[in-house]
Write an enzyme that holds these catalytic residues in place. Structure first.
Site, PDB file in Angstrom:
ATOM      1  N   CYS A 167       0.847  -1.188   0.000  1.00  0.00           N
ATOM      2  CA  CYS A 167       0.000   0.000   0.000  1.00  0.00           C
ATOM      3  C   CYS A 167       0.877   1.229   0.000  1.00  0.00           C
ATOM      4  O   CYS A 167       1.852   1.315   0.756  1.00  0.00           O
ATOM      5  CB  CYS A 167      -0.903  -0.018   1.227  1.00  0.00           C
ATOM      6  SG  CYS A 167      -1.828   1.495   1.456  1.00  0.00           S
ATOM      7  N   GLN A 290      -2.913  10.497  16.288  1.00  0.00           N
ATOM      8  CA  GLN A 290      -2.877  10.973  14.897  1.00  0.00           C
ATOM      9  C   GLN A 290      -2.109   9.983  14.020  1.00  0.00           C
ATOM     10  O   GLN A 290      -1.098   9.435  14.451  1.00  0.00           O
ATOM     11  CB  GLN A 290      -2.216  12.353  14.824  1.00  0.00           C
ATOM     12  CG  GLN A 290      -2.928  13.440  15.616  1.00  0.00           C
ATOM     13  CD  GLN A 290      -4.209  13.931  14.969  1.00  0.00           C
ATOM     14  OE1 GLN A 290      -4.570  13.531  13.869  1.00  0.00           O
ATOM     15  NE2 GLN A 290      -4.939  14.792  15.670  1.00  0.00           N
ATOM     16  N   GLU A 340     -11.356  14.164  27.908  1.00  0.00           N
ATOM     17  CA  GLU A 340     -11.455  13.136  26.874  1.00  0.00           C
ATOM     18  C   GLU A 340     -12.423  12.073  27.397  1.00  0.00           C
ATOM     19  O   GLU A 340     -12.458  11.774  28.579  1.00  0.00           O
ATOM     20  CB  GLU A 340     -10.046  12.573  26.634  1.00  0.00           C
ATOM     21  CG  GLU A 340      -9.956  11.193  26.040  1.00  0.00           C
ATOM     22  CD  GLU A 340     -10.495  11.082  24.627  1.00  0.00           C
ATOM     23  OE1 GLU A 340     -10.200  11.948  23.779  1.00  0.00           O
ATOM     24  OE2 GLU A 340     -11.240  10.102  24.385  1.00  0.00           O
ATOM     25  N   ASP A 388     -10.334  19.792  19.430  1.00  0.00           N
ATOM     26  CA  ASP A 388      -9.954  18.886  18.333  1.00  0.00           C
ATOM     27  C   ASP A 388     -10.956  17.740  18.302  1.00  0.00           C
ATOM     28  O   ASP A 388     -10.636  16.602  18.615  1.00  0.00           O
ATOM     29  CB  ASP A 388      -8.522  18.374  18.583  1.00  0.00           C
ATOM     30  CG  ASP A 388      -8.028  17.469  17.466  1.00  0.00           C
ATOM     31  OD1 ASP A 388      -8.723  17.325  16.438  1.00  0.00           O
ATOM     32  OD2 ASP A 388      -6.930  16.897  17.624  1.00  0.00           O
ATOM     33  N   CYS A 415     -10.994  17.693  11.574  1.00  0.00           N
ATOM     34  CA  CYS A 415     -10.770  16.739  10.480  1.00  0.00           C
ATOM     35  C   CYS A 415     -11.952  16.737   9.520  1.00  0.00           C
ATOM     36  O   CYS A 415     -12.026  15.914   8.621  1.00  0.00           O
ATOM     37  CB  CYS A 415     -10.503  15.345  11.021  1.00  0.00           C
ATOM     38  SG  CYS A 415     -11.812  14.745  12.087  1.00  0.00           S
TER      39      CYS A 415
HETATM   40  N1  SAH Z   1      -6.337  15.942  20.268  1.00  0.00           N
HETATM   41  C1  SAH Z   1      -6.065  14.536  20.238  1.00  0.00           C
HETATM   42  C2  SAH Z   1      -7.271  13.657  19.923  1.00  0.00           C
HETATM   43  C3  SAH Z   1      -8.195  14.111  18.837  1.00  0.00           C
HETATM   44  S1  SAH Z   1      -9.338  12.904  18.247  1.00  0.00           S
HETATM   45  C4  SAH Z   1      -4.908  14.229  19.326  1.00  0.00           C
HETATM   46  O1  SAH Z   1      -4.491  15.066  18.523  1.00  0.00           O
HETATM   47  O2  SAH Z   1      -4.344  13.148  19.431  1.00  0.00           O
HETATM   48  C5  SAH Z   1     -10.804  13.267  19.095  1.00  0.00           C
HETATM   49  C6  SAH Z   1     -10.896  12.661  20.477  1.00  0.00           C
HETATM   50  O3  SAH Z   1     -12.136  13.070  21.048  1.00  0.00           O
HETATM   51  C7  SAH Z   1     -10.887  11.144  20.538  1.00  0.00           C
HETATM   52  O4  SAH Z   1      -9.872  10.739  21.421  1.00  0.00           O
HETATM   53  C8  SAH Z   1     -12.279  10.771  21.091  1.00  0.00           C
HETATM   54  O5  SAH Z   1     -12.240   9.663  21.940  1.00  0.00           O
HETATM   55  C9  SAH Z   1     -12.641  12.018  21.857  1.00  0.00           C
HETATM   56  N2  SAH Z   1     -14.077  12.329  22.072  1.00  0.00           N
HETATM   57  C10 SAH Z   1     -15.131  12.063  21.272  1.00  0.00           C
HETATM   58  N3  SAH Z   1     -16.245  12.625  21.755  1.00  0.00           N
HETATM   59  C11 SAH Z   1     -15.903  13.285  22.897  1.00  0.00           C
HETATM   60  C12 SAH Z   1     -16.624  14.086  23.857  1.00  0.00           C
HETATM   61  N4  SAH Z   1     -17.916  14.324  23.725  1.00  0.00           N
HETATM   62  N5  SAH Z   1     -15.927  14.629  24.877  1.00  0.00           N
HETATM   63  C13 SAH Z   1     -14.593  14.406  24.999  1.00  0.00           C
HETATM   64  N6  SAH Z   1     -13.878  13.662  24.143  1.00  0.00           N
HETATM   65  C14 SAH Z   1     -14.518  13.106  23.103  1.00  0.00           C
END
Ligand code: SAH
Length: 458
Positions: A167, A290, A340, A388, A415
């Site tokens: 891939c 990520q 989180e 995020d 995203c």
């Molecule tokens: N900022 C981090 C993760 C981003 S991904 C990084 O860059 O690695 C988005 C994250 O939000 C995921 O880990 C997911 O589990 C979490 N998530 C989803 N819904 C949520 C909510 N309502 N409250 C808090 N976290 C949440």
């Protein structure tokens, strides 16, 4: 097309047309007598001969029969299943044009959904070498009609497996992992899982790679609790000297969700450790991380720039995962808080604090919209909030709390441009102004784009 006008093309008939644009899904767009047609696989600048496959009132779909004159942005994909596999949608487009497409996608979405007419979007931050970049792969395992094991990726919008040997966007080490698992299955009569019948054992092969340490973790997702001849599998996989952990994830549900709740280690380590910039991160099997480590560093660096920290700020990192952004900012802030929803990710975040000897951070398990509001009532008032969220964007309640709390700056990492536009519109109405919009190419050769937006209080 105005009201009452007839569709100027006929289904199953062929026409020649010019491709002018790409839609958000990466399909070519052009017009015949003012009637819009979407043409998968076509590139702006192409002159194509197409067959009409579907007509709606205001637009239709067509298939390329022949490329009469190719666009100068067109290239030949190096992957031989590029047009069949659902993973990459833009491999037939030169990389610079992909970056341009992503910038336009963000700009147009901010305009269409957010109503931002003249927002300047910066050029997409691309990769020097946009291949083999992913650190995480999830290969479905199945069978063809003859009962032969198939390992690959799903075709676009389907659960049909397109078998692959290698891939273009995954780590090349995965090829050897797939081969080892396949041989283990064939030699030991281990069955692939079949979705339709809910029978068979091996559902997915999931790999995670630490770029920093150059080691790889393999997880077999199974419809059962154990695998036969486990030692055989371990023997074969550990011939690959960079394998650091082998795990079994139990998923006996009838579901599209890849991972089940329980993961057990059958060899080596449960966690992967990676480094972004100067910060070390431990990652649990169910925690988000990520997928493009080279670009993640650029993304987090942009977040740090946008936060404009002086050492005096209180910072929230909402949707913090394993604490990545919070810990990346901690040294420049007075105090960082992260929230989180996945408990195991917060365990990682707390572990990562210690790993990096960071003391001015605190992490909470829960929904961002609930926890940040509750802490606000208790007196935690942030100067900077970084969000995020997953593709569905921020909860309205969180946006309301942010508007009430009035942080100086909001850094929005997204995203999905559509939910970004929706949410940023709410923030703009609540007193914030978009200062800068920066797309980052986290997912080369696909239509996906990461965007980071700096907002300031007016
Ligand atoms: N900022 C981090 C993760 C981003 S991904 C990084 O860059 O690695 C988005 C994250 O939000 C995921 O880990 C997911 O589990 C979490 N998530 C989803 N819904 C949520 C909510 N309502 N409250 C808090 N976290 C949440």
């Amino acid at each position: 097309m105005g009201k009452g006008k007839v569709v100027p093309v006929i289904k199953n008939e062929c026409y020649s047309m010019q491709i002018e644009d790409l839609n958000v899904d990466g399909d070519g767009v052009g017009k015949i007598d003012g009637y819009t047609l979407f043409v998968p696989g076509a590139v702006p600048g192409d002159r194509v001969y197409v067959k009409i496959v579907k007509t709606n009132k205001n637009y239709g779909y067509a298939r390329i029969e022949e490329i009469i004159a190719p666009s100068q942005d067109r290239c030949t994909p190096s992957c031989n299943v590029a047009s069949k596999c659902g993973g990459c949608q833009l491999q037939h487009i030169k990389y610079n044009a992909q970056l341009e497409f992503k910038k336009n996608k963000v700009e147009q979405t901010l305009k269409r959904i957010g109503g931002f007419e003249d927002i300047k979007v910066l050029p997409t931050i691309g990769m020097e070498n946009p291949d083999f970049y992913r650190n995480k792969a999830q290969y479905p395992v199945g069978e063809d009609v003859h009962g032969n094991i198939q390992i690959g990726f799903y075709a676009n919008r389907s659960h049909r497996i397109v078998p692959i040997e290698t891939c273009k966007i995954q780590n090349e080490k995965n090829d050897q992992v797939i081969e080892a698992v396949r041989n283990y299955m064939v030699d030991n009569g281990v069955k692939a899982y079949i979705e339709e019948t809910h029978k068979g054992l091996i559902r997915h092969i999931v790999t995670r790679y630490s770029k920093h340490k150059n080691v790889l973790q393999v997880t077999l997702v199974i419809n059962g609790r154990n695998i036969p001849k486990q030692e055989e599998l371990i023997k074969r996989l550990t011939k690959l000297e960079w394998i650091e952990g082998i795990l079994l994830n139990i998923n006996c549900e009838k579901t599209n969700v890849i991972l089940g709740k329980e993961t057990k280690v059958i060899y080596g380590k449960r966690h992967i450790i990676d480094t972004i910039g100067d910060v070390m991160y431990r990652i649990s099997p169910t925690s988000f991380y990520q997928v493009n480590p080279v670009q993640t560093e650029k993304l987090y660096q942009t977040a740090l720039n946008y936060a404009q920290l002086t050492g005096e700020e209180i910072v929230w990192d909402a949707y913090c995962g394993i604490g990545t952004i919070a810990l990346y900012l901690a040294n420049k802030a007075k105090h960082v808080y992260g929230v989180e929803i996945v408990p195991e990710a917060i365990e990682d975040a707390r572990y990562n604090m210690e790993l990096n000897k960071i003391e001015n951070a605190e992490f909470f398990v829960g929904e961002a919209e609930e926890v940040i509001e509750k802490k606000y009532q208790e007196g935690i008032i942030a100067d900077v909030i970084v969000v995020d969220p997953p593709r569905k964007g921020c909860d309205q309640k969180l946006l309301d709390t942010m508007i009430n709390m009035k942080p100086k700056r909001v850094v929005y990492v997204s995203c999905d441009p559509a939910t970004l536009a929706r949410d940023v519109k709410v923030l703009a109405e609540g007193g914030y102004e978009i200062v800068e919009v920066q797309p980052v190419d986290m997912f080369p050769h696909t239509v996906h784009v990461e965007t980071i937006v700096k907002l300031e209080r007016r």
